[in-house]
Design an enzyme around this catalytic site. Structure first.
Site, PDB file in Angstrom:
ATOM      1  CE  LYS A  85      46.250  23.369  77.929  1.00 49.00           C
ATOM      2  NZ  LYS A  85      46.727  22.967  76.627  1.00 49.00           N
TER       3      LYS A  85
HETATM    4  C1  LIG Z   1      46.402  22.822  75.131  1.00 48.63           C
HETATM    5  C2  LIG Z   1      46.037  21.566  74.448  1.00 48.63           C
HETATM    6  C3  LIG Z   1      46.668  21.123  73.275  1.00 48.63           C
HETATM    7  C4  LIG Z   1      47.664  21.939  72.530  1.00 48.63           C
HETATM    8  O1  LIG Z   1      48.694  22.410  73.320  1.00 48.63           O
HETATM    9  P1  LIG Z   1      49.583  23.623  72.740  1.00 48.63           P
HETATM   10  O2  LIG Z   1      50.798  23.577  73.612  1.00 48.63           O
HETATM   11  O3  LIG Z   1      48.767  24.850  72.934  1.00 48.63           O
HETATM   12  O4  LIG Z   1      49.862  23.342  71.326  1.00 48.63           O
HETATM   13  C5  LIG Z   1      46.310  19.913  72.740  1.00 48.63           C
HETATM   14  N1  LIG Z   1      45.372  19.149  73.315  1.00 48.63           N
HETATM   15  C6  LIG Z   1      44.724  19.538  74.428  1.00 48.63           C
HETATM   16  C7  LIG Z   1      43.715  18.622  75.036  1.00 48.63           C
HETATM   17  C8  LIG Z   1      45.025  20.770  75.019  1.00 48.63           C
HETATM   18  O5  LIG Z   1      44.351  21.150  76.096  1.00 48.63           O
END
Ligand SMILES: *Cc1c(COP(=O)(O)O)cnc(C)c1O
Length: 383
Positions: free
Chosen positions: A182
């Site tokens: 992210k």
């Molecule tokens: C990455 C992501 C998640 C989950 O995030 P984590 O921190 O990996 O649990 C949920 N929704 C979306 C749209 C994502 O891109």
């Protein structure tokens, strides 16, 4: 030539030193670094309470529990997201109700959303796919008129804005992810932005076994909690990202602009909407995702990805429409239910985009796109 992955975190030496300091400190799990990161994020989000979790998945699940969503309830969301978005609805015993996406924004189609509301609907989970915010004004209007909670899956949209307001600073409950891929990372981790200290207290209990510490040094448990706390090792990474985060997103926007300039229109790729075309929504350019013209190509997506890999370029797929996964088919969904999400999910590819990339990396990707796609086109303007 070096392999160019589709993403790579930006971790500087100061952050590495800060992580080492935590490791030497004698306190490596949830502690002062987590509290500091929560305070810094709270400042960022207009003073609202913020609580960290080990993942955004955990934060989303707790948001549903805070909103009182459980068995017999329906939660409306998009079929085009990371599968965590719908999995958490199943985890709390509720039923996901998918609404197809707007083919332009690739986010949930707000024109179709109200038709999916039933007396069982309790909450909406909009997703800002690739970091492009869903229309927050229309969301609030729909939710207000139907008395629904809004749990924003802003996992991908930290630093994006709606009408000049940073995502996370307005709205009901907002979950952000700090996964390694992210825009802002703690390796793994996430947070929930909440409405009140009472909600924050409940969140703290849910993330650590339901425990309340009592003044006399003992404890009580009055709710079933889980084990989703973040470590100070992770929080130190996040604290190291904060001073550089605005620069990260500025650089991402520059690289996205360069893709718009450099991608050859003759390749018939469907590009995401550019900043000038998204009204009050300003993307954080978490991902840059063209759609391949597969109907006019002699090779499939897998062959395209392999050919790009041969040229040293990593390509991602985010994401196949999730109602077609086996688990969701077993619950009754089938091909054809959400045609826009299916077509986008079948043809989308994620090009390399991360702050440390050079302009010449974009040019290299665009040259490789031409080499791989142009000879594979069966019609159109390709030469
Ligand atoms: C990455 C992501 C998640 C989950 O995030 P984590 O921190 O990996 O649990 C949920 N929704 C979306 C749209 C994502 O891109």
């Amino acid at each position: 030539m070096d392999f160019l992955p589709f993403t790579r975190p930006s971790i500087d030496e100061a952050t590495i030193a800060a992580v080492v300091d935590v490791l030497r400190s004698g306190w490596i799990t949830t502690g002062p670094k987590c509290r500091e990161l929560e305070a810094r994020l709270s400042e960022r989000f207009g003073g609202r309470p913020v609580r960290l979790a080990a993942s955004a998945t955990g934060a989303l699940e707790f948001a549903l529990r805070l909103a009182g969503v459980g068995p017999g309830d329906e939660v409306i969301t998009t079929p085009l997201s990371w599968v965590a978005t719908a999995n958490v609805i199943l985890t709390v015993g509720a039923r996901p109700v998918f609404v197809d996406v707007d083919p332009r924004t690739r986010n949930i189609d707000l024109d179709r959303l109200e038709a999916a509301i039933t007396p069982r609907t309790r909450a909406l989970i909009p997703v800002d796919l690739a970091g492009l915010p869903v229309d927050r004004d229309r969301l609030a209007d729909i939710a207000g008129r139907h008395h629904l909670r809004v749990i924003e899956d802003a996992a991908q949209s930290m630093g994006a804005t709606w009408a000049g307001h940073e995502i996370g600073s307005t709205g009901d409950l907002i979950a952000l992810s700090f996964h390694a891929n992210k825009n802002f990372t703690t390796a793994e981790g996430g947070c929930l932005v909440l409405n009140s200290e009472a909600e924050a207290r409940l969140f703290e209990k849910l993330r650590l076994q339901g425990v309340t510490r009592l003044p006399d040094g003992t404890m009580d448990v009055d709710v079933l909690g889980f084990k989703h706390n973040l470590t100070d090792i992770a929080a130190a990474i996040g604290l190291g990202q904060l001073p550089r985060f605005a620069d990260f997103n500025r650089r991402r926007a520059e690289l996205a602009r360069r893709y718009f300039e450099q991608i050859d229109p003759a390749l018939q790729l469907t590009l995401p909407p550019a900043d000038a075309q998204t009204g009050a929504a300003r993307s954080n350019w978490h991902m840059f995702q063209p759609l391949l013209p597969l109907a006019n190509m002699t090779i499939g997506r897998g062959e395209f990805i392999a050919a790009m890999k041969d040229r040293g370029i990593g390509i991602g797929v985010h994401y196949p429409a999730m109602h077609r996964f086996t688990l969701y088919r077993q619950l009754g969904w089938q091909d054809g239910d959400f045609p826009h999400a299916e077509r986008i999910g079948d043809t989308t590819v994620t090009l390399p985009l991360f702050p440390a990339m050079h302009d010449t990396d974009v040019d290299r990707v665009c040259a490789a796109l031409r080499e791989v796609i142009a000879p594979a086109l069966t019609s159109g303007a390709a030469r």
